[in-house]
Structure formats: C-alpha cells, structure tokens
Design an enzyme around this catalytic site. Structure first.
Site, PDB file in Angstrom:
ATOM      1  N   MET A  79      -3.145 -28.948  -5.454  1.00  0.00           N
ATOM      2  CA  MET A  79      -2.395 -28.100  -4.608  1.00  0.00           C
ATOM      3  C   MET A  79      -2.373 -26.777  -5.200  1.00  0.00           C
ATOM      4  SD  MET A  79       0.917 -30.167  -3.328  1.00  0.00           S
ATOM      5  CE  MET A  79       1.212 -28.925  -1.965  1.00  0.00           C
ATOM      6  N   HIS A  80      -2.237 -25.585  -4.740  1.00  0.00           N
ATOM      7  CA  HIS A  80      -1.852 -24.350  -5.065  1.00  0.00           C
ATOM      8  C   HIS A  80      -3.171 -23.564  -5.754  1.00  0.00           C
ATOM      9  CE1 HIS A  80       1.955 -25.770  -4.926  1.00  0.00           C
ATOM     10  NE2 HIS A  80       2.005 -26.588  -6.171  1.00  0.00           N
ATOM     11  N   ASP A 238      -2.270 -33.096  -2.684  1.00  0.00           N
ATOM     12  CA  ASP A 238      -2.358 -34.471  -3.433  1.00  0.00           C
ATOM     13  C   ASP A 238      -1.207 -35.485  -3.205  1.00  0.00           C
ATOM     14  OD1 ASP A 238      -0.821 -32.857  -4.956  1.00  0.00           O
ATOM     15  OD2 ASP A 238      -2.436 -32.906  -6.299  1.00  0.00           O
TER      16      ASP A 238
END
Length: 492
Positions: A79-80, A238
């Site tokens: 992520m991110h 995830d």
C-alpha cells in the site's frame, strides 16, 4: 474447472499463485526485485521491475496447466506507494514506497497546520509518513518539474492492473491509504486534492475490490499465454486482500498478523473511526469497512532479541527454556518500540524498553517479556476497537510468529479471545485470486467465496485463569509508556 491468478505485489518480491474455483492452490511462483535507498531513510522501487516480474511470472505459473481455463486475475499490493505517470502513461520517477521516511515535514504540515481534526473529517484518517498524500506534497516541493508532468496518480498494484488492461483504476481499500479519499462516502476528497495541488482528473477511477475493471489486452494475453477475455479485478491493498484470504469479512471479523510488523485487522459492515485516529479507518475489500492497527515491530522484536542480543538462531530452543508457570507472572516488561510506534500511540520517538529486572531475572524472563510485550501492544489496538462497541471474541492468526505455539497461547490469553489458524496461508495473493472469482461471477459475493474456500486448521481457546493473570499484567503494561513518553525524545 476455471483457474484464477492471484498476485501479491510485495516490497521485495511478487508472489503469484494459481488457484482453482474450490480453493486448491495449483502453482506458486516468486519473482524478486531490488529496492533502492538513494538517501538514508528513502525507499524507492522501479515499477518496470514489477511489470517484468509479472510478465515472467505468469507464463511460469501456467506451465503444465490448461491455460485456456484461466478466467480472472486479482492483485493484493503493497500500500501507499506513489506511482506517477505522464500524459503518455510513462512512469515519471521511481515509486516512493510505504516504508520511505522522507516526508516528516509534510506529515507535520498536514497534522499540525491543516490539523488532525480536519484531516479526520475529510478522510477519516490522519497523516503518517508512509501515506501517499505527504509524498505528493514532498514531490511538489522538491521535484516541481516532475510534479508538473503528473497526468495520473496510482498505487503499486494499480500500475500492474493498468499494464494488464490499460485502465487507470484503484479500489477503495487501497485508496483509503492515500489520504485523498473520503473513506466514509467512498469518493475523492475535493478539499484534500486542493491541499495537495492535484485534480480528480489525475486520480484513478474508483471501484470495489471485487469489481471487474476490464480484461487483459489482446496482445498482452498472447504474450502471457492467456486466453482472450480474462477478467481483471480491481484488487485490494495487501492487508485487505490478506484478510479476504483468511476469511475476515463481514461484521466483527478479526485477523492478527505476527509478521515483521504486527497488524490487527477488524472488519465491519458500517463505517467507524475512533476519536483520536489511533487506528486506521479504511474501506474493506468486501464492500464494507475495517479498522487496522499497526505495530511496527512484532516478530522482528523476537528476531532482534534472538539474533543480536542472545546471538542464536535456535528460537524454539530459547522458548523451551520458559517455564509456562511463569506466564502471566513475569516481573519483566518490554515495550516493543524498536522503530518507534504507529498504533495506537503514533510516536516516532518511542523506543524499545526492558523494565522490572532484578537479581533473579533469567534469560528466559527476557525472552518471555518480548513475546508478551508484542501481545500487549497488539491488545492496545484491539482495545480501541472495543471502545467503539465492536465485539472481538475470536480472531484468525497468521504470520511467522504464529508458528510458535507458545506465542499463540500468550496472544490468546492476553486478548482473551479464541484464535483460529487458517489451513492455507497464502496472504494477499490468495485474497486477490478470490476477488477475481467474484469479479468473474464464480461466487456472488466475497463472503460467499470465503465461506466456500477458507478452512481452519486449528483452534486455540483462552484459559480463564491465565486470561485473568494477563489482565492484571496488561494493566501494569499500560502505565509504562505514559511514564516514559517524555524521556524518549531526550535520549534519542
């Protein structure tokens, strides 16, 4: 029999799996790729490496299988990470990853000048160094020429989906960690986009994780050895994808992951956020919502203590030295803040601490304190969810640390919950494949897919007497960080 491909786009490798519609894993392929650390605290990756991993991995995955039966692909991704494309859909710069620490000034600006209350009102979350919006602000301030070229803003697994389909898409669970999404209303926040200097035209189209965003491009299908018309699901971040893979969906589902970091993932049908934003309030891959607490150092605490302090690789041998009569009666306490801490204290200055030693403290007492300290830190996040009225009476447990029977016993009794170990632990890739099944109509909902596919290998019930002992220990543990909070900035 139809097959489904799940892609776990991780930080160090892509793990691809092939699964049939009843949940049998047919094949697994792992493709590693490098990380770049151009400056201390920076962490980057070349999206081209992800594309290559997929292009090489899928044909390997299909070896010895009737590839004409592949129906869908779904991804769970780190992520991110900030992936930016220009007007020709070329990658402008390396992706800035979730574990990149360059955005301290931008996080401070968002939390203190824009204000945490305002951020929470707009996005249901506050700013963390790993989130995507602070990276955009950093780019705007430090790479204005690159920032001016941005035509599309994406997350890592969305770039893979774009390569497959040509569609700029993002699902709600992954988008929740950008800090540009109004999580409650599932739409981009106009105010946050204005703050970051971006427009909705630069953002990907939003989907539920189980929605079909398109099909694999014809020329790519030929190159990968896939049939025409293979559907691609929007996929998920995830943690949300891994939760699907362990059956943590619907109301009050919980999963505890004892990996390098520790996560507490609690699913809910309705939106909720705690008053201090101690937990992340994100959309879930099943169409609902979830709360997530992140303990930055979990199994890594045990690894650090074994490898660096005791200088042994015999983890099981060290745990065998612990007298189980000592459980719930240890005088040594450990704060597991080796890298600072995220949930629920959000304190980058916090550090790991042993306290309570005396002349009769043993080697085993320290080992036990590490295992208990991580469990207490995870309970901190569970207590925040309980304060919102969410009942947590049982939880799935996964990750490397969960392979320790002793650690599982400690965790069950510190939390006072039943712990279920899934029969198949394939993480985000399995969840991605299950989302693809729903996108293809093999199951009518994520819940239905979980009910049919996810099986439990073992169940561990808490012991009432030990739970009571750990309740008293947890109350002691809760006093330690507040007493030391003002010390940590001084000793750094």
């Amino acid at each position: 029999m139809s097959y489904y491909i799940g892609i776990d786009l991780g930080t160090s490798a892509a793990k691809l799996l092939l699964m049939d519609e009843v949940g049998t894993i047919v094949n697994v392929v792992t493709k590693e790729y490098p990380l770049e650390f151009p400056q201390p605290g920076w962490s980057q990756q070349n999206p081209e490496d992800w594309r290559k991993a997929m292009m090489e991995g899928i044909p390997e995955l299909l070896e010895g299988v009737d590839a004409s039966q592949v129906a869908g692909i779904g991804s769970g991704g780190q992520m991110h990470g900030l992936v930016v494309l220009d007007e020709n859909d070329n990658v402008i710069r390396p992706a800035i990853l979730w574990n990149d620490g360059r955005t301290a000034a931008q996080v401070d600006y968002l939390n203190n000048e824009i204000g945490k209350d305002k951020l929470s009102e707009m996005t249901a979350n506050i700013a963390f160094a790993g989130f995507t919006a602070p990276k955009l602000l950093w780019m705007k301030e430090n790479e204005p020429e690159n920032f001016a070229k941005i035509s599309k803003i994406m997350l890592p697994k969305d770039y893979i989906n774009y390569v497959l389909t040509g569609v700029h898409a993002c699902d709600y669970s992954d988008a929740s960690g950008i800090l540009l999404l109004d999580v409650k209303n599932k739409c981009w926040s106009k105010e946050m986009m204005d703050i970051c200097g971006v427009s909705e035209a630069q953002m990907p189209q939003l989907f539920e994780s189980y929605d079909c965003i398109g099909t694999v491009k014809p020329e790519l299908a030929i190159a990968l050895g896939l049939p025409s018309g293979v559907r691609v699901a929007a996929g998920a971040g995830d943690n949300a994808a891994a939760a699907v893979g362990t059956g943590v969906v619907g109301e009050g589902g919980c999963n505890i992951s004892l990996g390098t970091s520790g996560t507490v993932f609690i699913s809910s049908k309705s939106f909720g956020v705690d008053a201090n934003n101690a937990l992340h309030a994100f959309a879930h891959a099943d169409g609902g919502y979830h709360l997530m607490g992140v303990v930055l150092s979990a199994a890594s605490c045990n690894k650090w203590f074994m490898d660096e302090i005791l200088q042994t690789k015999d983890y099981a041998g060290e745990q065998a030295l612990i007298d189980e009569a000592k459980l719930g009666r240890n005088n040594v306490f450990y704060l597991p803040y080796l890298m600072g801490e995220r949930s629920p204290i959000n304190d980058t200055d916090a550090r790991a601490t042993f306290i309570g030693m005396s002349m009769d403290t043993t080697r085993a007492d320290f080992t036990l304190a590490v295992l208990e300290g991580v469990a207490f830190a995870i309970r901190d996040s569970v207590e925040i969810a309980r304060s919102l009225g969410i009942e947590v009476n049982s939880s799935k447990i996964c990750g490397g640390g969960a392979k320790s029977p002793l650690w599982k016993k400690i965790m069950a009794n510190v939390l006072g919950v039943k712990l279920e170990s899934p029969a198949c632990e394939q993480g985000p890739g399995m969840g991605g494949a299950m989302l693809a099944m729903v996108a293809c109509g093999a199951y009518e909902s994520v819940q239905a897919a979980c009910d049919a596919i996810v099986k439990t290998a073992s169940v561990l019930e808490p012991d009432a007497e030990l739970t009571a002992l750990y309740e008293a220990q947890y109350q002691k543990f809760k006093t330690i960080y507040p007493a030391l909070k003002s010390v940590f900035p001084v000793i750094r």
